[in-house]
Write an enzyme that holds these catalytic residues in place. Structure first.
Site, PDB file in Angstrom:
ATOM      1  N   CYS A 120      49.837  -5.104  43.184  1.00 15.43           N
ATOM      2  CA  CYS A 120      49.349  -5.087  41.808  1.00 15.43           C
ATOM      3  C   CYS A 120      47.882  -5.535  41.798  1.00 15.43           C
ATOM      4  O   CYS A 120      47.469  -6.344  42.626  1.00 15.43           O
ATOM      5  CB  CYS A 120      50.190  -6.003  40.927  1.00 15.43           C
ATOM      6  SG  CYS A 120      49.700  -5.956  39.179  1.00 15.43           S
ATOM      7  N   ARG A 140      45.715 -12.712  40.794  1.00 15.14           N
ATOM      8  CA  ARG A 140      46.390 -13.827  41.456  1.00 15.14           C
ATOM      9  C   ARG A 140      47.176 -13.412  42.697  1.00 15.14           C
ATOM     10  O   ARG A 140      47.746 -14.253  43.380  1.00 15.14           O
ATOM     11  CB  ARG A 140      47.340 -14.516  40.457  1.00 15.14           C
ATOM     12  CG  ARG A 140      46.615 -15.105  39.265  1.00 15.14           C
ATOM     13  CD  ARG A 140      47.573 -15.404  38.134  1.00 15.14           C
ATOM     14  NE  ARG A 140      48.137 -14.186  37.540  1.00 15.14           N
ATOM     15  CZ  ARG A 140      48.951 -14.164  36.489  1.00 15.14           C
ATOM     16  NH1 ARG A 140      49.312 -15.293  35.921  1.00 15.14           N
ATOM     17  NH2 ARG A 140      49.415 -13.028  36.004  1.00 15.14           N
ATOM     18  N   CYS A 151      54.594  -9.943  35.921  1.00 16.61           N
ATOM     19  CA  CYS A 151      53.609  -8.847  35.971  1.00 16.61           C
ATOM     20  C   CYS A 151      53.316  -8.334  34.552  1.00 16.61           C
ATOM     21  O   CYS A 151      54.223  -7.925  33.823  1.00 16.61           O
ATOM     22  CB  CYS A 151      54.134  -7.707  36.833  1.00 16.61           C
ATOM     23  SG  CYS A 151      52.962  -6.341  37.005  1.00 16.61           S
ATOM     24  N   HIS A 204      55.065  -8.655  41.640  1.00 20.39           N
ATOM     25  CA  HIS A 204      55.061 -10.101  41.377  1.00 20.39           C
ATOM     26  C   HIS A 204      55.749 -10.390  40.053  1.00 20.39           C
ATOM     27  O   HIS A 204      55.645  -9.608  39.103  1.00 20.39           O
ATOM     28  CB  HIS A 204      53.627 -10.658  41.386  1.00 20.39           C
ATOM     29  CG  HIS A 204      52.771 -10.127  40.285  1.00 20.39           C
ATOM     30  ND1 HIS A 204      52.487 -10.849  39.149  1.00 20.39           N
ATOM     31  CD2 HIS A 204      52.155  -8.931  40.120  1.00 20.39           C
ATOM     32  CE1 HIS A 204      51.720 -10.125  38.351  1.00 20.39           C
ATOM     33  NE2 HIS A 204      51.506  -8.951  38.906  1.00 20.39           N
ATOM     34  N   ASP A 208      46.607  -7.468  39.779  1.00 14.50           N
ATOM     35  CA  ASP A 208      46.552  -8.838  39.261  1.00 14.50           C
ATOM     36  C   ASP A 208      45.707  -9.741  40.192  1.00 14.50           C
ATOM     37  O   ASP A 208      45.932  -9.773  41.400  1.00 14.50           O
ATOM     38  CB  ASP A 208      47.979  -9.392  39.157  1.00 14.50           C
ATOM     39  CG  ASP A 208      48.043 -10.677  38.355  1.00 14.50           C
ATOM     40  OD1 ASP A 208      48.680 -10.686  37.292  1.00 14.50           O
ATOM     41  OD2 ASP A 208      47.457 -11.688  38.801  1.00 14.50           O
TER      42      ASP A 208
HETATM   43 CO    CO Z   1      51.047  -7.228  37.936  1.00  9.88          CO
END
Ligand code: CO
Length: 217
Positions: free
Chosen positions: A42, A46, A101, A98, A44
């Site tokens: 992803c 993090r 999400c 994750h 993302d």
């Molecule tokens: Co995500």
């Protein structure tokens, strides 16, 4: 000092530190990359592939998009996949989702988000497929996290439907496919599924004949 300036300052410090620990680190990497892993994760901020697996530059070939999707019409993903499998000859492909999400959460909502609707639609289709076990869960968070897991499993399935993976399985019995979910709150990876390079793992309707896979594409 702005956050932006900091990036460049930290880069200088990082480069210096890497060089001090291993003098030939950059020279070696400048000549070639030989990663054993393809990461489909992803976007993302993090969930950084190298950071969470304690690996260095050169060890993981990375593709990231919203909600770690393997969409069979996505030229970007397919190009990365083909290069990783056929040129870099990676041994493992990891699809890493994750918990928490945002993309999966949005797909479970009824929000109209413009262009992203088209991307999230692929996740809604996964939900439709697993609606029963997901809806049986008590809270919205549990339902979203269960969809995160089913989504990872479905993206692994999408990988093995491609001629790229099927051809590699026929020719060199690799790569192995792994489905992971990373926990934002504890930093730990949950290993959900591993698919060995065996054609019997491919749903029959998606399986191409060996003869056809030998035809150049
Ligand atoms: Co995500």
């Amino acid at each position: 000092m702005s956050e932006y300036d900091n990036l460049l300052i930290q880069n200088k410090a990082w480069s210096k530190q890497k060089h001090e620990v291993d003098e030939s680190f950059f020279q070696r990497l400048a000549v070639q990359q030989k990663p054993h892993f393809l990461w489909i994760g992803c976007s993302d901020s993090r969930v950084s592939a190298n950071e969470i697996t304690g690996t260095d530059p050169g060890e993981i070939f990375v593709h990231r998009n919203i909600a770690n999707m393997v969409v069979h019409t996505d030229l970007n993903l397919l190009s990365v996949l083909q290069y990783a499998v056929e040129v870099l000859m990676v041994e493992h492909i990891i699809v890493c989702g994750h918990y928490g999400c945002g993309g999966v959460g949005a797909a479970l909502s009824h929000q109209h988000l413009g262009l992203i609707n088209k991307w999230l639609r692929n996740i809604k289709e996964v939900y439709r497929q697993y609606r029963e076990p997901i809806d049986a869960l008590g809270t919205e968070t549990e339902r979203a996290n269960k969809l995160v897991e089913y989504n990872v499993i479905e993206q692994c399935q999408s990988l093995i439907k491609t001629t790229i993976v099927q051809k590699a399985w026929m020719e060199r019995k690799a790569p192995q496919i792994h489905g992971w979910v990373y926990g934002l709150s504890d930093g730990l990876i949950n290993e959900l599924v591993t698919i060995d390079a065996d054609p019997s793992n491919i749903d029959p309707i998606f399986r191409y004949s060996d003869e056809q896979l030998r035809v150049p594409h």
